[in-house]
Design an enzyme around this catalytic site. Sequence first.
Site, mmCIF file in Angstrom:
data_model
loop_
_atom_site.group_PDB
_atom_site.id
_atom_site.type_symbol
_atom_site.label_atom_id
_atom_site.label_comp_id
_atom_site.label_asym_id
_atom_site.label_seq_id
_atom_site.Cartn_x
_atom_site.Cartn_y
_atom_site.Cartn_z
ATOM 1 N N CYS A 2 34.663 19.845 30.004
ATOM 2 C CA CYS A 2 35.073 19.063 28.831
ATOM 3 C C CYS A 2 34.863 19.874 27.539
ATOM 4 O O CYS A 2 34.131 20.864 27.517
ATOM 5 C CB CYS A 2 34.327 17.727 28.774
ATOM 6 S SG CYS A 2 32.755 17.752 27.914
ATOM 7 N N CYS A 5 31.281 20.384 26.374
ATOM 8 C CA CYS A 5 30.570 21.365 27.209
ATOM 9 C C CYS A 5 30.987 22.787 26.803
ATOM 10 O O CYS A 5 30.156 23.699 26.785
ATOM 11 C CB CYS A 5 30.848 21.124 28.694
ATOM 12 S SG CYS A 5 29.925 19.741 29.390
ATOM 13 N N ASP A 28 31.866 16.877 12.603
ATOM 14 C CA ASP A 28 33.114 16.437 13.223
ATOM 15 C C ASP A 28 34.282 17.175 12.568
ATOM 16 O O ASP A 28 34.326 17.366 11.348
ATOM 17 C CB ASP A 28 33.289 14.915 13.049
ATOM 18 C CG ASP A 28 34.352 14.346 13.978
ATOM 19 O OD1 ASP A 28 33.983 13.602 14.901
ATOM 20 O OD2 ASP A 28 35.555 14.663 13.789
ATOM 21 N N HIS A 44 26.064 17.560 30.532
ATOM 22 C CA HIS A 44 27.193 16.633 30.518
ATOM 23 C C HIS A 44 26.772 15.251 31.008
ATOM 24 O O HIS A 44 26.337 15.090 32.139
ATOM 25 C CB HIS A 44 28.342 17.167 31.379
ATOM 26 C CG HIS A 44 29.562 16.307 31.290
ATOM 27 N ND1 HIS A 44 30.465 16.424 30.261
ATOM 28 C CD2 HIS A 44 29.985 15.271 32.058
ATOM 29 C CE1 HIS A 44 31.410 15.517 30.413
ATOM 30 N NE2 HIS A 44 31.139 14.803 31.500
ATOM 31 N N ASN A 82 31.137 5.458 20.815
ATOM 32 C CA ASN A 82 32.278 4.796 21.436
ATOM 33 C C ASN A 82 32.136 4.970 22.938
ATOM 34 O O ASN A 82 31.934 6.096 23.419
ATOM 35 C CB ASN A 82 33.585 5.420 20.938
ATOM 36 C CG ASN A 82 33.791 5.190 19.455
ATOM 37 O OD1 ASN A 82 33.412 4.148 18.928
ATOM 38 N ND2 ASN A 82 34.368 6.166 18.767
ATOM 39 N N GLY A 88 37.252 3.099 22.552
ATOM 40 C CA GLY A 88 37.927 4.146 21.791
ATOM 41 C C GLY A 88 37.340 5.532 22.005
ATOM 42 O O GLY A 88 37.520 6.423 21.181
ATOM 43 N N HIS A 93 32.216 12.856 26.879
ATOM 44 C CA HIS A 93 30.883 13.482 26.889
ATOM 45 C C HIS A 93 30.100 12.702 25.834
ATOM 46 O O HIS A 93 30.539 12.647 24.672
ATOM 47 C CB HIS A 93 31.018 14.967 26.523
ATOM 48 C CG HIS A 93 29.737 15.759 26.527
ATOM 49 N ND1 HIS A 93 29.598 16.960 27.217
ATOM 50 C CD2 HIS A 93 28.548 15.553 25.911
ATOM 51 C CE1 HIS A 93 28.380 17.439 27.019
ATOM 52 N NE2 HIS A 93 27.718 16.611 26.215
ATOM 53 N N HIS A 95 28.392 11.131 22.909
ATOM 54 C CA HIS A 95 28.154 11.621 21.551
ATOM 55 C C HIS A 95 27.923 10.442 20.627
ATOM 56 O O HIS A 95 28.521 9.378 20.783
ATOM 57 C CB HIS A 95 29.317 12.486 21.038
ATOM 58 C CG HIS A 95 30.658 11.852 21.157
ATOM 59 N ND1 HIS A 95 31.351 11.773 22.350
ATOM 60 C CD2 HIS A 95 31.467 11.251 20.236
ATOM 61 C CE1 HIS A 95 32.506 11.158 22.156
ATOM 62 N NE2 HIS A 95 32.597 10.824 20.867
ATOM 63 N N HIS A 97 28.187 9.405 16.653
ATOM 64 C CA HIS A 97 28.698 9.757 15.328
ATOM 65 C C HIS A 97 27.644 9.299 14.333
ATOM 66 O O HIS A 97 27.247 8.131 14.350
ATOM 67 C CB HIS A 97 29.982 8.986 15.010
ATOM 68 C CG HIS A 97 31.134 9.238 15.938
ATOM 69 N ND1 HIS A 97 32.252 9.950 15.567
ATOM 70 C CD2 HIS A 97 31.360 8.852 17.226
ATOM 71 C CE1 HIS A 97 33.112 9.974 16.577
ATOM 72 N NE2 HIS A 97 32.593 9.324 17.591
#
Length: 117
Positions: A2, A5, A28, A44, A82, A88, A93, A95, A97
């Site tokens: 991904c 990764c 981002d 992962h 998400n 969404g 992987h 994460h 925000h």
Amino acid sequence: MCIFCQIVKGEIPNNTVHENEDFLAFHDIHPTAPIHVLIIPKVHVENFQSVDAQTMAKMTPFIQDVAEKLGIDQTGYRLITNNGSDGGQEVPHLHFHILGGGKLVWNHQHEDPHKSI
Ligand code: AMP
């Protein structure tokens, strides 16, 4: 492999904010706030629903350190993950925000919030 990764492996460049042996925080690529940083485990893990409690226990202080490093620990921020298709999630992987750097608006996340699902 991904995309996150690949970032961890250094195969795709990133703008790193903070890092330790387990986690990485980077800006981002399409920010939606004055500060918009992603925080990921280096191993992962697909998403929040599949992460183990031990990883989250270590991730919590890392996220708090990121907020301090960004200078938004006192002014405030929003932390979002998400999860899956309806949530969404685009990158599979885990994460978080972290968004801040100004007053954030709160968006309704469903096209028709009154429609039952
Ligand atoms: P999500 O929709 O929660 O899966 O969010 C994925 C996020 O990853 C989006 O905000 C993208 O802008 C961001 N993103 C995708 N590719 C990269 C990249 N190479 N570097 C930094 N951010 C990225």
